[in-house]
Write a protein that holds these residues in place. Structure first.
Motif, mmCIF file in Angstrom:
data_model
loop_
_atom_site.group_PDB
_atom_site.id
_atom_site.type_symbol
_atom_site.label_atom_id
_atom_site.label_comp_id
_atom_site.label_asym_id
_atom_site.label_seq_id
_atom_site.Cartn_x
_atom_site.Cartn_y
_atom_site.Cartn_z
ATOM 1 N N TYR A 104 0.845 -1.189 0.000
ATOM 2 C CA TYR A 104 0.000 0.000 0.000
ATOM 3 C C TYR A 104 0.880 1.238 0.000
ATOM 4 C CZ TYR A 104 -3.535 3.396 1.551
ATOM 5 O OH TYR A 104 -4.371 4.481 1.636
ATOM 6 N N THR A 120 -1.756 8.482 -7.161
ATOM 7 C CA THR A 120 -2.626 7.317 -7.291
ATOM 8 C C THR A 120 -2.377 6.326 -6.166
ATOM 9 O OG1 THR A 120 -2.567 7.527 -9.708
ATOM 10 C CG2 THR A 120 -3.336 5.432 -8.816
ATOM 11 N N MET A 125 -1.948 2.865 -4.632
ATOM 12 C CA MET A 125 -1.543 1.632 -5.287
ATOM 13 C C MET A 125 -1.166 0.588 -4.242
ATOM 14 S SD MET A 125 0.879 3.112 -8.394
ATOM 15 C CE MET A 125 1.030 1.485 -9.164
ATOM 16 N N TYR A 138 -0.294 -4.075 -3.861
ATOM 17 C CA TYR A 138 -0.791 -5.443 -4.055
ATOM 18 C C TYR A 138 -2.023 -5.703 -3.201
ATOM 19 C CZ TYR A 138 -0.859 -10.560 -3.564
ATOM 20 O OH TYR A 138 -1.237 -11.877 -3.497
ATOM 21 N N GLU A 196 -5.117 -3.458 -4.245
ATOM 22 C CA GLU A 196 -5.829 -3.886 -5.452
ATOM 23 C C GLU A 196 -6.639 -5.160 -5.198
ATOM 24 O OE1 GLU A 196 -4.371 -3.476 -9.331
ATOM 25 O OE2 GLU A 196 -2.810 -2.029 -8.827
ATOM 26 N N GLN A 249 -9.702 -3.950 -3.344
ATOM 27 C CA GLN A 249 -10.647 -3.274 -4.235
ATOM 28 C C GLN A 249 -11.453 -4.285 -5.039
ATOM 29 O OE1 GLN A 249 -7.782 -0.756 -6.211
ATOM 30 N NE2 GLN A 249 -8.335 1.040 -4.980
ATOM 31 N N GLU A 250 -10.772 -5.332 -5.520
ATOM 32 C CA GLU A 250 -11.482 -6.374 -6.257
ATOM 33 C C GLU A 250 -12.503 -7.079 -5.365
ATOM 34 O OE1 GLU A 250 -11.329 -7.138 -9.435
ATOM 35 O OE2 GLU A 250 -9.690 -5.791 -10.003
ATOM 36 N N ARG A 283 -6.762 -11.423 -14.039
ATOM 37 C CA ARG A 283 -6.642 -10.190 -13.259
ATOM 38 C C ARG A 283 -5.752 -10.405 -12.041
ATOM 39 N NH1 ARG A 283 -5.486 -5.259 -12.426
ATOM 40 N NH2 ARG A 283 -6.595 -4.226 -10.729
ATOM 41 N N TYR A 284 -5.919 -11.536 -11.357
ATOM 42 C CA TYR A 284 -5.056 -11.824 -10.206
ATOM 43 C C TYR A 284 -3.596 -11.912 -10.646
ATOM 44 C CZ TYR A 284 -2.520 -14.322 -6.617
ATOM 45 O OH TYR A 284 -1.577 -14.690 -5.703
ATOM 46 N N ILE A 320 -2.145 -8.493 -11.177
ATOM 47 C CA ILE A 320 -1.838 -7.777 -9.934
ATOM 48 C C ILE A 320 -0.555 -8.314 -9.310
ATOM 49 C CG2 ILE A 320 -2.617 -7.330 -7.564
ATOM 50 C CD1 ILE A 320 -5.508 -7.384 -8.654
ATOM 51 N N LYS A 378 2.499 -7.344 -11.331
ATOM 52 C CA LYS A 378 2.728 -5.899 -11.289
ATOM 53 C C LYS A 378 3.598 -5.510 -10.106
ATOM 54 C CE LYS A 378 0.027 -1.603 -10.938
ATOM 55 N NZ LYS A 378 -1.371 -1.075 -10.933
ATOM 56 N N TYR A 379 3.345 -6.119 -8.936
ATOM 57 C CA TYR A 379 4.040 -5.689 -7.722
ATOM 58 C C TYR A 379 5.226 -6.560 -7.333
ATOM 59 C CZ TYR A 379 0.249 -2.423 -7.273
ATOM 60 O OH TYR A 379 -0.629 -1.400 -7.522
#
Length: 475
Positions: A59, A65, A67, A69, A72, A75-76, A271-272, A275, A278-279
């Motif tokens: 976090y 923005t 952001m 792990y 997100e 949020q999902e 999507r998982y 995410i 990405k991190y």
């Protein structure tokens, strides 16, 4: 030397009073009455309250923005459940466990190693990921002078060689438990110092600087931190792969069941994977922390933070709220112009700019000053109607976006149809959202006609949600 002195004092205090602290904590835990708040209560309120830890993967805020792990994933999950997400940050696990039991929060969303022994009112979810625990040690002293001369340290590769060593870990973490078990396995003592005030990444930083010798963390996080501290070694595992989970109360079985089922399904989605990569795997993402506009290292939201603070202070507005509005309007690009002719950071229309003396809308200082003065003007006109300042800010934001007249129309509609005209959420916002329907824009109480209300409806929500994130990480 200040950090070293603090850590040494903490170590001595914790080592000397370990038994006392353990007994005291046990007493505190048994005195906490477990909250009965479960899924029904959460749905009734419409809000799921979550705590996570503030670091460069879970976090943070980057270029305005929010952001991370964990963020997100949360949020999902909240979108799946149709719940509002209330996120707070706290890196102290002891406090988080207490707040969870008391019902102040519903989920601890972090990389918690799921264990069978956590039976004191805590239950772990289906794992969101897996990772081994890794010994973090220094390969060589950082070469701040760039001389190229490096003195390499002798590294521990055999766990037996941890005997007699001192290892610093986060208090009440699974790392401390694993080290205690490891001490039993190797048949020798390991000095385990549990630090309450340091998050895992802070301890990694102390190892990199040489202020402490060892810490332990999850392998995925350890490898991310190699990008920030190339002088570290993270090749010595001290555990098998472990489940990393969220935590809920034992008195919230319905919430746990929903989380488990959602995670089982969500982990199979693209999507998982996006995410996680990405991190933890994307080289570009892990270098974000090196840039100035990262809340952890740079501490900035934008290039214009000081201007925003100065202009906001003139009217006693929270600069973080203004920053969130500017992000919504322009993403901090001072020369952007909308299709409707709105210009600059706060997207002032030409008439508004003229009214508040903005000669050059592309000038950041002028634009921010004009925008804040406009907000103040709107606030003054709504003050006699909506007397609660926290509630009024929602009306002000909507008026900034769509015009005061349309907001007054929505208030009149709310009053006519038996809703509270002084409350935004689920009252006035509903009628603004539906003001594009003939039933409402043709109503006699409406003076300003048709309005495409979807944009201001989401505008208020998104600015306030981002504002809460800014408050989490910015002074």
């Amino acid at each position: 030397m200040g950090k070293i002195f603090t850590v040494i004092l903490s170590a001595l205090a914790l080592l000397l009073s370990a038994c006392f602290q353990e007994k005291e904590n046990d007493a505190k835990d048994t005195s906490i009455e477990l909250s009965e708040r479960d899924l029904n209560e959460i749905k009734e309120e419409g809000v799921v309250r979550v705590v996570t830890n503030y670091n460069s993967t879970n976090y943070f805020v980057y270029k305005g923005t929010p952001m991370g792990y964990q963020l997100e994933l949360l949020q999902e999950f909240s979108n799946y459940m149709g719940l509002k997400l209330d996120v707070t940050i706290n890196n102290d696990l002891s406090t988080n466990y207490r707040n969870l039991k008391k019902g102040a929060i519903d989920i601890i969303a972090s990389n918690l190693a799921a264990t069978l022994e956590k039976n004191d009112g805590i239950r772990f979810s289906e794992p969101h990921s897996f990772s081994r625990q890794i010994l973090v040690q220094q390969r060589y002293q950082p070469d701040n002078g760039n001389t190229g001369n490096r003195e390499y340290n002798k590294l521990i590769r055999n766990q037996l060689n941890l005997a007699g060593e001192t290892i610093y870990v986060q208090k009440e973490s699974a790392y401390a438990k694993r080290l205690r078990n490891l001490a039993q396995e190797i048949g020798d003592s390991i000095n385990i110092v549990e630090i309450a005030d340091y998050e895992v990444e802070q301890l990694i930083g102390l190892v990199a600087s040489g202020e402490i010798k060892y810490t332990v963390c999850d392998e995925n996080l350890a490898r991310v931190n190699l990008n920030y501290y190339p002088n570290l070694d993270v090749e010595t595992a001290i555990s098998f792969p472990q489940k990393l989970s969220w935590a809920v109360r034992s008195t919230s079985p319905d919430l746990l069941n929903v989380i488990d089922n959602w995670l089982i399904s969500f982990k199979k989605t693209a999507r998982y994977n996006q995410i996680y990569q990405k991190y933890y795997l994307n080289k570009r993402s892990v270098h974000l922390v090196d840039e100035g506009f990262h809340s952890i290292k740079g501490g900035q939201v934008s290039d214009f933070d000081e201007m925003i603070k100065e202009e906001s202070n003139k009217f006693n507005w929270d600069w973080r709220l203004i920053a969130s509005l500017i992000y919504q309007e322009s993403r901090f690009f001072p020369k952007v112009e909308s299709w409707a002719g709105a210009q600059g950071l706060m997207q002032l229309m030409p008439g508004t700019a003229d009214r508040f003396g903005v000669v050059n809308p592309e000038n950041p200082r002028q634009n921010i000053r004009g925008g804040v003065e406009f907000l103040k003007w709107l606030d003054e006109r709504l003050e006699s109607r909506v007397t609660d300042p926290e509630e009024r800010i929602k009306f002000v934001l909507a008026s900034y976006n769509v015009g005061l007249g349309h907001v007054l129309d929505a208030m009149n509609l709310a009053e006519k149809y038996g809703k509270d005209p002084l409350v935004w959420e689920n009252n006035v916002d509903y009628y603004l959202l539906h003001k594009s329907e003939p039933k409402f824009f043709n109503d006699p109480v409406v003076k300003f006609g048709y309005c495409r209300g979807e944009e201001p409806y989401h505008y208020v929500t998104e600015i306030l949600e981002r504002y809460e994130h800014y408050k989490n990480v910015m002074e």
